[in-house]
Design a protein around this motif. Structure first.
Motif: not given
Ligand code: FAQ
Length: 340
Positions: A123-130, A294-296
């Protein structure tokens, strides 16, 4: 844990200023090394190196998060599936993915980090997912492409993980792989039916395959030269094959299956090089991969917003479950006092 003969165990290197390892750690390391050398299994109560625990917690929790976020692109299509039968099948598949997430969080928890903490990292955006789940599912044919290519890549990656050295992870993977195999077939069947339909339906299937091909190949992770975790994970028998080896297997498999579908892969360079003994496929855009993880990516923000919203909406369920557990515990305690 079996007792180790400490005298025969080489002492771990001690860096300057570091405390000497305890006798328990030395014996534990020897036991761990023996289990790995025998290709046997480490169980939760066994001693394990801190780095082994850390890398497994990372991989298993990322895997769990992927299953949970991975429900979104398909769940969005349940109401738009073209028939009642298709809706029922898709709903069952999405429920299976939720189940996979739960087995994997349970396996991750046995390594010592509570599920709440793992979930908070997501939820904090600190963990990756596929990476794959940050691409949009635009048409009904995408349900076919996700089943065939995404679940197909998941199977190619996960069948070897059934032999992972960490017991709870390997055992969870056995059941997950059985279900993934049903998922892949349902995706293949959706594409086959569209491919044999009207020209517009066939085109929709081809477009979906075109969009999901490269992102599915990227699911296996960066090329081996650029994969910081592979070498150690393979030495620990967590991963059995490198990222490129698994990508090779997968591309060889779909190169044949696409012919049965009557479709093509968007890769004119794809061929088997007999001399090199490997498949040659087009270069993948690794900058795009880095951006996506990296979220983009195209849907990262939407996926995370939806996940946070679902977590908020589930607050009352967690509170009710906690209150019920407390009530049951109090009841049991009162009964024990009464019985004493
Ligand atoms: N996406 O050193 P490596 C599914 C990260 S489940 C995002 O090569 P490793 C079912 C990697 O974590 C799909 N991040 O790493 C389904 C590492 O991050 P760090 C999920 C990626 O661990 C279907 C960094 O890059 N499956 O599809 C990706 O040795 C339909 C460096 O990479 C699993 O998780 C990526 N694609 O190898 C559900 C399988 N690739 O160190 C719903 C288990 C790499 O910065 C609908 N996992 N990274 O934290 C694995 O096998 C491995 O973790 C790999 C990566 C192969 C994914």
């Amino acid at each position: 844990m079996a007792a180790a003969n400490l005298q025969s165990v080489p002492q771990p290197q001690q860096a300057q200023g570091e405390e000497a390892p305890s006798a328990e750690d030395v014996a534990g390391q020897a036991y761990f090394d023996r289990v790995i050398a025998e290709d046997s299994r480490i169980e939760p109560r066994d001693w394990m190196p801190a780095a082994y625990r850390k890398t497994l917690t990372r991989q298993v929790s990322q895997h769990a998060h992927s299953e949970i976020i991975g429900m979104q692109p398909e769940a969005n299509w349940i109401t738009r599936a073209p028939s009642l039968k298709r809706k029922a099948i898709l709903m069952a598949k999405v429920q299976d993915e939720a189940g996979h997430g739960l087995y994997l969080y349970s396996a991750a928890e046995t390594l010592g980090t509570p599920r709440d903490v793992l979930n908070q990292q997501l939820l904090d955006g600190k963990a990756k997912y596929s990476s794959i789940f940050n691409y949009p599912a635009r048409t009904w044919a995408d349900m076919g492409a996700i089943g065939w290519l995404v679940d197909g890549a998941a199977i190619a990656n996960q069948v070897p993980l059934c032999r992972a050295s960490y017991g709870p992870y390997g055992r969870a993977m056995v059941r997950i792989c059985k279900e993934e195999s049903f998922h892949q077939r349902q995706g293949f069947e959706i594409l086959l039916e569209l491919s044999n339909g009207t020209p517009a339906q066939k085109q929709m299937a081809q477009d979906a395959v075109n969009r999901f091909y490269a992102p599915a190949l990227m699911m296996f992770g960066p090329p081996d030269d650029d994969s910081p975790n592979s070498k150690q994970s393979m030495a620990w028998n967590i991963k059995r094959f490198s990222n490129d080896e698994l990508r090779q297997r997968f591309v060889g498999m779909i190169a044949e299956q696409v012919k049965v579908l009557g479709l093509t892969l968007p890769d004119p360079e794809l061929h088997y090089d007999e001399a090199a003994g490997r498949w040659i496929h087009k270069d993948l855009d690794w900058q795009e991969f880095k951006d996506v993880i990296s979220g983009k990516g195209p849907c990262n923000a939407q996926r995370m917003a939806r996940r946070r919203e679902a977590h908020e909406n589930g607050t009352w369920v967690r509170e009710a479950a906690r209150a019920y557990a407390q009530k049951q515990a109090a009841k049991r305690a009162a009964e024990e006092i009464g019985a004493a």
